[in-house]
Design a protein around this motif. Structure first.
Motif, PDB file in Angstrom:
ATOM      1  N   CYS A   1       6.871   5.644  -3.993  1.00 43.25           N
ATOM      2  CA  CYS A   1       6.084   4.958  -5.026  1.00 43.25           C
ATOM      3  C   CYS A   1       5.305   5.948  -5.892  1.00 43.25           C
ATOM      4  O   CYS A   1       5.009   5.664  -7.047  1.00 43.25           O
ATOM      5  CB  CYS A   1       5.087   3.982  -4.410  1.00 43.25           C
ATOM      6  SG  CYS A   1       5.833   2.527  -3.671  1.00 43.25           S
ATOM      7  N   ALA A   2       4.944   7.120  -5.311  1.00 39.49           N
ATOM      8  CA  ALA A   2       4.162   8.152  -6.025  1.00 39.49           C
ATOM      9  C   ALA A   2       2.990   7.524  -6.785  1.00 39.49           C
ATOM     10  O   ALA A   2       2.842   7.711  -7.997  1.00 39.49           O
ATOM     11  CB  ALA A   2       5.065   8.947  -6.970  1.00 39.49           C
ATOM     12  N   CYS A   3       2.136   6.791  -6.090  1.00 40.44           N
ATOM     13  CA  CYS A   3       1.002   6.102  -6.735  1.00 40.44           C
ATOM     14  C   CYS A   3       0.100   7.127  -7.419  1.00 40.44           C
ATOM     15  O   CYS A   3      -0.437   8.028  -6.767  1.00 40.44           O
ATOM     16  CB  CYS A   3       0.209   5.316  -5.689  1.00 40.44           C
ATOM     17  SG  CYS A   3       1.166   4.014  -4.915  1.00 40.44           S
TER      18      CYS A   3
ATOM     19  N   GLY B   1       2.911  10.232  -0.496  1.00 44.81           N
ATOM     20  CA  GLY B   1       3.261   9.718   0.828  1.00 44.81           C
ATOM     21  C   GLY B   1       4.573   8.960   0.889  1.00 44.81           C
ATOM     22  O   GLY B   1       5.144   8.793   1.954  1.00 44.81           O
ATOM     23  N   CYS B   2       5.056   8.457  -0.271  1.00 40.31           N
ATOM     24  CA  CYS B   2       6.362   7.768  -0.276  1.00 40.31           C
ATOM     25  C   CYS B   2       6.876   7.734  -1.709  1.00 40.31           C
ATOM     26  O   CYS B   2       6.232   8.262  -2.632  1.00 40.31           O
ATOM     27  CB  CYS B   2       6.252   6.357   0.310  1.00 40.31           C
ATOM     28  SG  CYS B   2       5.568   5.120  -0.817  1.00 40.31           S
TER      29      CYS B   2
ATOM     30  N   CYS C   1      -0.604  10.200  -4.905  1.00 43.05           N
ATOM     31  CA  CYS C   1      -0.198  10.237  -3.500  1.00 43.05           C
ATOM     32  C   CYS C   1       1.289  10.550  -3.409  1.00 43.05           C
ATOM     33  O   CYS C   1       2.103   9.987  -4.129  1.00 43.05           O
ATOM     34  CB  CYS C   1      -0.480   8.884  -2.843  1.00 43.05           C
ATOM     35  SG  CYS C   1       0.104   8.816  -1.131  1.00 43.05           S
TER      36      CYS C   1
ATOM     37  N   PRO D   1      -5.874   3.933  -1.011  1.00 39.66           N
ATOM     38  CA  PRO D   1      -4.490   4.217  -0.631  1.00 39.66           C
ATOM     39  C   PRO D   1      -4.078   3.236   0.465  1.00 39.66           C
ATOM     40  O   PRO D   1      -4.903   2.519   1.007  1.00 39.66           O
ATOM     41  CB  PRO D   1      -4.574   5.627  -0.067  1.00 39.66           C
ATOM     42  CG  PRO D   1      -5.925   5.682   0.536  1.00 39.66           C
ATOM     43  CD  PRO D   1      -6.809   4.764  -0.254  1.00 39.66           C
ATOM     44  N   CYS D   2      -2.814   3.209   0.814  1.00 39.17           N
ATOM     45  CA  CYS D   2      -2.361   2.373   1.931  1.00 39.17           C
ATOM     46  C   CYS D   2      -2.459   3.213   3.212  1.00 39.17           C
ATOM     47  O   CYS D   2      -2.733   4.418   3.145  1.00 39.17           O
ATOM     48  CB  CYS D   2      -0.936   1.943   1.663  1.00 39.17           C
ATOM     49  SG  CYS D   2       0.200   3.313   1.691  1.00 39.17           S
TER      50      CYS D   2
ATOM     51  N   LEU E   1      -4.768   6.721  -7.999  1.00 44.85           N
ATOM     52  CA  LEU E   1      -5.776   6.856  -6.942  1.00 44.85           C
ATOM     53  C   LEU E   1      -6.843   7.864  -7.358  1.00 44.85           C
ATOM     54  O   LEU E   1      -6.619   8.718  -8.222  1.00 44.85           O
ATOM     55  CB  LEU E   1      -5.126   7.311  -5.635  1.00 44.85           C
ATOM     56  CG  LEU E   1      -3.963   6.457  -5.112  1.00 44.85           C
ATOM     57  CD1 LEU E   1      -3.427   7.043  -3.824  1.00 44.85           C
ATOM     58  CD2 LEU E   1      -4.415   5.021  -4.883  1.00 44.85           C
TER      59      LEU E   1
ATOM     60  N   LEU F   1      -0.218   4.502   5.028  1.00 44.19           N
ATOM     61  CA  LEU F   1       0.719   5.631   4.964  1.00 44.19           C
ATOM     62  C   LEU F   1       0.160   6.756   4.097  1.00 44.19           C
ATOM     63  O   LEU F   1       0.217   7.937   4.446  1.00 44.19           O
ATOM     64  CB  LEU F   1       2.039   5.118   4.371  1.00 44.19           C
ATOM     65  CG  LEU F   1       3.292   5.932   4.571  1.00 44.19           C
ATOM     66  CD1 LEU F   1       3.639   6.049   6.035  1.00 44.19           C
ATOM     67  CD2 LEU F   1       4.458   5.269   3.803  1.00 44.19           C
ATOM     68  N   GLY F   2      -0.425   6.364   2.949  1.00 44.80           N
ATOM     69  CA  GLY F   2      -1.005   7.356   2.054  1.00 44.80           C
ATOM     70  C   GLY F   2      -2.215   8.032   2.675  1.00 44.80           C
ATOM     71  O   GLY F   2      -2.415   9.243   2.551  1.00 44.80           O
TER      72      GLY F   2
ATOM     73  N   VAL G   1       7.125   1.275   2.282  1.00 45.18           N
ATOM     74  CA  VAL G   1       6.477   1.758   1.047  1.00 45.18           C
ATOM     75  C   VAL G   1       5.388   0.736   0.704  1.00 45.18           C
ATOM     76  O   VAL G   1       5.531  -0.087  -0.190  1.00 45.18           O
ATOM     77  CB  VAL G   1       7.502   1.922  -0.110  1.00 45.18           C
ATOM     78  CG1 VAL G   1       8.351   3.153   0.077  1.00 45.18           C
ATOM     79  CG2 VAL G   1       8.418   0.708  -0.226  1.00 45.18           C
ATOM     80  N   PRO G   2       4.261   0.798   1.425  1.00 43.31           N
ATOM     81  CA  PRO G   2       3.363  -0.372   1.541  1.00 43.31           C
ATOM     82  C   PRO G   2       2.802  -0.952   0.248  1.00 43.31           C
ATOM     83  O   PRO G   2       2.478  -2.135   0.210  1.00 43.31           O
ATOM     84  CB  PRO G   2       2.235   0.169   2.431  1.00 43.31           C
ATOM     85  CG  PRO G   2       2.849   1.291   3.194  1.00 43.31           C
ATOM     86  CD  PRO G   2       3.861   1.921   2.269  1.00 43.31           C
ATOM     87  N   ARG G   3       2.665  -0.159  -0.812  1.00 42.73           N
ATOM     88  CA  ARG G   3       2.042  -0.739  -2.000  1.00 42.73           C
ATOM     89  C   ARG G   3       3.061  -1.296  -2.998  1.00 42.73           C
ATOM     90  O   ARG G   3       2.676  -1.824  -4.047  1.00 42.73           O
ATOM     91  CB  ARG G   3       1.172   0.315  -2.693  1.00 42.73           C
ATOM     92  CG  ARG G   3      -0.014   0.756  -1.833  1.00 42.73           C
ATOM     93  CD  ARG G   3      -0.915   1.694  -2.591  1.00 42.73           C
ATOM     94  NE  ARG G   3      -1.755   1.031  -3.561  1.00 42.73           N
ATOM     95  CZ  ARG G   3      -2.064   1.546  -4.753  1.00 42.73           C
ATOM     96  NH1 ARG G   3      -1.582   2.703  -5.120  1.00 42.73           N
ATOM     97  NH2 ARG G   3      -2.843   0.877  -5.589  1.00 42.73           N
TER      98      ARG G   3
HETATM   99  S1  SF4 Z   1       2.576   3.276  -1.387  1.00 39.46           S
HETATM  100 FE1  SF4 Z   1       1.018   4.283  -0.108  1.00 39.46          FE
HETATM  101  S2  SF4 Z   1       2.086   6.074   0.747  1.00 39.46           S
HETATM  102 FE2  SF4 Z   1       3.309   5.339  -0.959  1.00 39.46          FE
HETATM  103  S3  SF4 Z   1       2.619   6.609  -2.697  1.00 39.46           S
HETATM  104 FE3  SF4 Z   1       1.429   4.679  -2.735  1.00 39.46          FE
HETATM  105  S4  SF4 Z   1      -0.490   5.144  -1.603  1.00 39.46           S
HETATM  106 FE4  SF4 Z   1       1.029   6.745  -1.113  1.00 39.46          FE
END
Ligand code: SF4
Length: 424
Positions: free
Chosen positions: A14-16, A11-12, A9, A34-35, A19, A37-38, A152-154
């Motif tokens: 964190c670059a998760c 989206g922020c 992801c 994902p959160c 997923l 935001l993602g 950065v929700p996660r």
């Molecule tokens: S915290 Fe959410 S938005 Fe940010 S990279 Fe992880 S899944 Fe994506």
């Protein structure tokens, strides 16, 4: 037929990258965990795309759009290249080539969105660590003027800093401390909340330094400081063996951000003489760190770089993108994967609206809507692979679970650079 593929992801910051996406004949069907935001980021890029090129609001072909963009940027006296935090390392490198080809000023949006930590690090250095090290080692973690639960929700979960993670931590008692002006969602998760007015950040950080060094302090000079809480925090960080300070734009952004960032880096450096204390800037854009890294590799400076004299010079106050626009000096702009209409000060936006601009962005932003030329490449992380540097500087590959006919950002920027080098 559906298949499950790994995705990252973007989206922020964190670059998760753990997923998974279920991809069927009709395209992306769903994502695992994902959160919000993602989810919004994937949905935006996977379900619709703006026209590949628009010139003054009229849909056009990509080649025509690139020609029009090259005409604007090649004819400018001092073009500004701005943004970069949501694109890949590969595209960022090409952006530096464009700035060099046209004698432009190049400034990532990072300082305006996430604060001046990158610039401050070049001045005094930094005691830092990867997110994995913070997760595994930091006994006390301070979140200073940032609300990661919202931005950065996660992050708290990834670092084992939510309540369940702290209770399950194998290294013993683990504590989360939040320093902010008011109770945020992250403060609600914390063990300790230290209420500190925003204008007292530098004083509080200097007090932490003094307490660590045993220097004399005159409390009457700063009666508004939460002295007891700061003394407790200094003692906790001194004794914690491993500690971390995560900080955000609230500390290192805005008018006093540069000085606050220096204060934090120096405080952490002093504290790290007795315990292993590190700091990491919480970045909202997935590749804000990469933008500063690429600029530093290629020009020697992480931000605010001018090629106007055909060699790189940096002067953060002078070549800062917002300042250059507010002074009315830039006569054209190339905005790459950023939406300055959403975060720049009014004086800068007023000038940006009045000069010809080119936007290269897979998202349909207000900045792209207002641009003279808007080019919409395939989104990295959904349709194109690439590399980003996570908020702790670790390179993370973006994957491409879907296919697109249109080229990616790096290819579009390479087409633009080629035209501009032919002109010059
Ligand atoms: S915290 Fe959410 S938005 Fe940010 S990279 Fe992880 S899944 Fe994506």
């Amino acid at each position: 037929v559906s298949e499950t593929v790994e995705v990252t992801c973007a989206g922020c910051g964190c670059a998760c990258d753990e997923l998974e996406a279920v991809v069927g004949d009709g395209g992306l069907e769903r994502l695992t965990s994902p959160c919000p935001l993602g989810e919004a980021w994937f949905t935006e890029h996977a379900e619709s795309a703006p026209p590949v090129a628009r010139i003054e609001g009229r849909e056009a072909g990509l080649e025509e759009g690139l020609d029009a963009a090259a005409e604007i940027l090649g004819g400018a006296r001092l073009p500004l290249i701005y943004g970069l935090g949501r694109t890949t390392i590969e595209a960022q490198r090409t952006a530096v080539g464009i700035a060099e080809a046209i004698g432009g000023v190049l400034d990532p949006a990072g300082p305006a969105l996430d604060g001046s930590a990158g610039l401050a690090i070049q001045t005094v250095g930094v005691s830092t660590a990867t997110l994995g090290e913070v997760r595994d080692r930091s006994r006390t973690v301070v979140v200073w003027r940032e609300d990661p639960v919202r931005t950065v929700p996660r992050l708290l979960g990834l670092l084992g800093l939510d309540r369940a993670g702290r209770e399950a931590w194998e290294g013993g008692e683990r504590r989360l401390v939040v320093v902010d002006a008011e109770r945020t969602a992250t403060a609600e998760e914390a063990d300790t909340f230290i209420e500190l007015p925003a204008e007292l950040d530098f004083e509080a950080l200097w007090v932490l330094r003094a307490l660590e060094k045993g220097a004399p302090l005159v409390r009457e000079h700063a009666e508004a400081l939460p002295w007891a809480a700061l003394e407790q925090l200094a003692a906790e960080l001194h004794d914690c063996t491993h500690g971390a300070v995560l900080h955000g734009f609230g500390l290192s952004g805005g008018a006093g951000g540069w000085v606050n960032a220096l204060g934090l880096l120096l405080a952490v450096r002093d504290l790290s003489r007795s315990a292993h204390v590190v700091t990491v800037a919480v970045r909202k854009e997935v590749n804000a760190v990469g933008a500063e890294d690429v600029l530093a590799w290629q020009t020697g400076y992480p931000a605010a770089v001018s090629f106007a004299r055909r060699f790189p010079r940096s002067s953060p106050g002078e070549f800062n993108g917002a300042a250059l626009l507010a002074r009315g000096e830039a006569d054209a702009a190339l905005v790459i994967a950023s939406d300055p209409f959403g975060h720049m000060p009014d004086a800068a936006l007023e000038h940006l609206r009045g000069i010809p601009s080119v936007v290269v962005d897979p998202s349909a932003t207000p900045t792209a809507e207002a641009a003279r030329v808007a080019l919409a490449p395939a989104a990295p992380g959904v349709y194109r692979e690439g590399t980003v540097h996570r908020m702790d500087g670790v390179p993370v590959p973006l994957r491409a679970p879907r296919e697109a006919a249109r080229p990616g950002e790096d290819e579009v920027l390479a087409g633009l650079e080629e035209r501009l080098r032919r002109q010059s």
